[in-house]
Motif scaffolding. Structure first.
Motif, PDB file in Angstrom:
ATOM      1  N   UNK A  85       0.799  -1.220   0.000  1.00 22.81           N
ATOM      2  CA  UNK A  85       0.000   0.000   0.000  1.00 22.81           C
ATOM      3  C   UNK A  85       0.839   1.281   0.000  1.00 22.81           C
ATOM      4  N   UNK A  86       1.875   1.420   0.843  1.00 26.08           N
ATOM      5  CA  UNK A  86       2.662   2.662   0.791  1.00 26.08           C
ATOM      6  C   UNK A  86       3.310   2.922  -0.566  1.00 26.08           C
ATOM      7  N   UNK A 101       0.613  -2.757  10.067  1.00 21.27           N
ATOM      8  CA  UNK A 101       0.603  -1.450   9.412  1.00 21.27           C
ATOM      9  C   UNK A 101       1.598  -0.493  10.071  1.00 21.27           C
ATOM     10  N   UNK A 102       1.809  -0.652  11.363  1.00 22.56           N
ATOM     11  CA  UNK A 102       2.865   0.134  12.028  1.00 22.56           C
ATOM     12  C   UNK A 102       4.216  -0.199  11.399  1.00 22.56           C
ATOM     13  N   UNK A 103       4.479  -1.491  11.204  1.00 24.09           N
ATOM     14  CA  UNK A 103       5.749  -1.913  10.605  1.00 24.09           C
ATOM     15  C   UNK A 103       5.857  -1.472   9.147  1.00 24.09           C
ATOM     16  N   UNK A 104       4.731  -1.348   8.463  1.00 21.46           N
ATOM     17  CA  UNK A 104       4.762  -0.878   7.074  1.00 21.46           C
ATOM     18  C   UNK A 104       5.047   0.616   6.990  1.00 21.46           C
ATOM     19  N   UNK A 105       4.570   1.389   7.970  1.00 21.10           N
ATOM     20  CA  UNK A 105       4.737   2.847   7.947  1.00 21.10           C
ATOM     21  C   UNK A 105       6.058   3.301   8.557  1.00 21.10           C
ATOM     22  N   UNK A 106       6.488   2.634   9.617  1.00 24.59           N
ATOM     23  CA  UNK A 106       7.639   3.101  10.391  1.00 24.59           C
ATOM     24  C   UNK A 106       8.928   3.248   9.576  1.00 24.59           C
ATOM     25  N   UNK A 107       9.299   2.291   8.704  1.00 22.25           N
ATOM     26  CA  UNK A 107      10.551   2.462   7.941  1.00 22.25           C
ATOM     27  C   UNK A 107      10.572   3.720   7.075  1.00 22.25           C
ATOM     28  N   UNK A 118       2.246  10.216   1.285  1.00 21.46           N
ATOM     29  CA  UNK A 118       1.710   8.991   0.697  1.00 21.46           C
ATOM     30  C   UNK A 118       1.742   7.834   1.684  1.00 21.46           C
ATOM     31  N   UNK A 119       2.853   7.683   2.393  1.00 19.31           N
ATOM     32  CA  UNK A 119       2.962   6.588   3.361  1.00 19.31           C
ATOM     33  C   UNK A 119       1.926   6.730   4.472  1.00 19.31           C
ATOM     34  N   UNK A 120       1.698   7.962   4.905  1.00 16.99           N
ATOM     35  CA  UNK A 120       0.718   8.192   5.977  1.00 16.99           C
ATOM     36  C   UNK A 120      -0.707   7.964   5.488  1.00 16.99           C
ATOM     37  N   UNK A 121      -1.016   8.459   4.301  1.00 21.43           N
ATOM     38  CA  UNK A 121      -2.358   8.302   3.743  1.00 21.43           C
ATOM     39  C   UNK A 121      -2.694   6.821   3.539  1.00 21.43           C
ATOM     40  N   UNK A 122      -1.685   6.007   3.233  1.00 20.07           N
ATOM     41  CA  UNK A 122      -1.927   4.593   2.974  1.00 20.07           C
ATOM     42  C   UNK A 122      -2.524   3.874   4.167  1.00 20.07           C
ATOM     43  N   UNK A 123      -2.234   4.346   5.393  1.00 24.13           N
ATOM     44  CA  UNK A 123      -2.739   3.652   6.583  1.00 24.13           C
ATOM     45  C   UNK A 123      -3.766   4.456   7.365  1.00 24.13           C
ATOM     46  N   UNK A 124      -3.913   5.736   7.038  1.00 24.86           N
ATOM     47  CA  UNK A 124      -4.799   6.578   7.853  1.00 24.86           C
ATOM     48  C   UNK A 124      -6.033   7.061   7.113  1.00 24.86           C
ATOM     49  N   UNK A 125      -6.057   6.931   5.796  1.00 28.13           N
ATOM     50  CA  UNK A 125      -7.135   7.554   5.044  1.00 28.13           C
ATOM     51  C   UNK A 125      -6.855   9.026   4.830  1.00 28.13           C
TER      52      UNK A 125
END
Length: 345
Positions: free
Chosen positions: A133-134, A209-215, A264-271
Motif C-alpha cells: 500500500x505505501x 501497518x505500524x511496521x509498514x509505515x515506520x521504515x 503517501x505513506x501516511x495516507x496509505x494507513x490513515x485515510x
C-alpha cells in the motif's frame, strides 16, 4: 561592542530556553495524550489495570484490548500526525506559500485513489497488501505531484505560489471525480471501506501497518531534518539562494519528493486526513519561529499531538460509535483555514 555581544548572547540564550520549553511542552502533551488514549474506549480499562497490563500482568482480555487494539492505533495516529505535519511544512517552505499542504494540493487524493483501487481489487487482509500500500500510494501521489509541479512551473520564475494552489485544487477536483465514478460501481462492503477511508479514519490499526509505515518515517525524517538549512536558504528567494551556492531546482525537487513520500505513506494507513499539514506548521511557526532546524521537530510533535488527541476524542464522544479522526481534525482545521484566508487578504 562588548555590550552588544553580551546582549546578543543573552538573546540567543533566551531563544534557546524558549525552544527547549516548547519542545518539552509538546512532548508532555504527547505523553498525556498517549496515556489518556490508552484508557479510552468502549471497553473500560482502569488506569491501574492499564499500567499492570503494560508490564505484563494483564489478563488475556486486557492484553487483547491494549496490545492488539489500542496501542497500534495510538502509535499509528502519532506517526501519521508527525508525517503529515512534516510534509506540509516542507511544501510550505518549498512553495513559499503558507496555505500549501498535501491535502489541499491534491497529493493525498492522488495517493488515496491508488490505495482505493488496490483495496477494491485485492483487499487489505494479506501481508503483501500491507507493505504494498505505501508504494502504491507513493506512485499515485508522485504522479499527482508531477502534474501539479509541471502546471504550476514557469520558466522565468519557477513555481508560482498562486498557480500551485489553484492547480492543486483543480487536480484534486479531477481525482475526486474519478473516485466518485468508482464509488458508484461499488458493492456495499466496498462502499463502506471507501466512505471510511475518505472520512479519514485510522482504519489500519494493527502492528503490521505500524511496521509498514515506520521504515518510511525512519528514512525520511532524518533526511528532512538534515535539509533544514536548505529550506532556510530557499525561503530567502531564488536569487539569494543561487548566490549562496544552492542548486535551487534540484533541492526543491528532492524536498518535494520527500514531502510526497511522507504524505503517501501516511495516507496509505490513515485515510484522507486533511488540514494537519496546514495547521501544524502554522502552530509550530508561531511557537518557535521560521528557522527549520527547530521548526521541523516542533512541527512533527505538534502534528503528532493534534492527530493523537483528535483520534482519542473521536473514540470518546459518541461511544460505542466512533467519529472518523479526519472529521475531528477538520472541525479544528476548517475554521483555522478560513482564518488564514481572511488574514492573507
Amino acid at each position: 561592542m562588548t555590550n552588544q555581544l553580551q546582549a546578543n548572547q543573552t538573546y540567543k540564550r533566551k531563544i534557546a530556553v524558549r525552544h527547549t520549553a516548547v519542545i518539552a511542552g509538546c512532548s508532555v502533551l504527547l505523553i498525556l495524550s498517549f496515556i489518556i488514549s490508552m484508557n479510552t474506549g468502549y471497553t473500560k480499562l482502569a488506569p491501574l489495570d492499564t499500567l499492570r497490563t503494560l508490564f505484563g500482568g494483564g489478563t488475556a482480555r486486557e492484553n487483547l484490548i491494549l496490545f492488539d487494539f489500542r496501542l497500534p492505533r495510538i502509535v499509528i495516529s502519532i506517526l501519521v500526525g508527525a508525517g503529515l505535519a512534516l510534509s506540509g511544512c516542507i511544501i510550505q517552505g518549498v512553495a513559499k506559500n503558507a496555505l500549501a499542504d498535501p491535502g489541499l494540493l491534491g497529493i493525498n487524493a492522488g495517493a488515496g485513489l491508488m490505495v482505493i483501487m488496490y483495496v477494491l481489487f485485492f483487499g487489505t487482509q494479506s501481508l503483501l497488501s500491507v507493505f504494498t500500500l505505501p508504494f502504491l500510494a507513493l506512485f499515485g501521489a508522485g504522479i499527482t505531484a508531477v502534474i501539479i509541479y509541471a502546471l504550476a512551473f514557469k520558466k522565468a520564475e519557477g513555481v508560482a505560489p498562486l498557480r500551485l494552489i489553484l492547480t492543486g485544487v483543480a487536480v484534486q477536483a479531477g481525482i475526486s471525480s474519478l473516485t466518485t465514478v468508482l464509488v458508484v460501481k461499488l458493492a456495499d462492503t466496498q462502499f463502506d471501506f471507501v466512505a471510511t477511508w475518505q472520512a479519514g479514519s485510522i482504519w489500519a490499526s494493527n502492528w503490521k501497518f505500524v511496521l509498514a509505515l515506520l521504515p518510511w518515517l525512519l528514512l525520511l525524517i532524518p533526511y528532512v531534518l538534515f535539509k533544514s538549512r536548505v529550506l532556510d536558504v530557499l525561503n530567502l528567494g531564488d536569487d539569494v539562494a543561487h548566490s549562496l551556492g544552492a542548486a535551487v531546482e534540484r533541492e526543491r525537487r528532492r524536498l518535494l519528493a520527500a514531502a510526497v513520500a511522507l504524505a503517501a505513506a501516511c495516507v496509505a494507513v490513515s485515510g484522507s486526513i486533511s488540514f494537519v499539514g496546514l495547521i501544524a506548521p502554522h502552530l509550530a511557526r508561531r511557537l518557535v519561529g521560521p528557522k527549520h532546524g527547530i521548526l521541523l521537530p516542533t512541527c512533527a510533535l505538534t502534528g503528532a499531538v493534534l492527530v493523537s488527541a483528535a483520534d482519542t476524542a473521536a473514540r470518546m464522544i459518541l461511544q460505542p460509535a466512533e467519529i472518523p479522526t479526519g472529521i475531528m481534525v477538520a472541525i479544528i482545521g476548517a475554521p483555522y483555514f478560513l482564518y488564514l484566508l481572511m488574514k492573507s487578504r
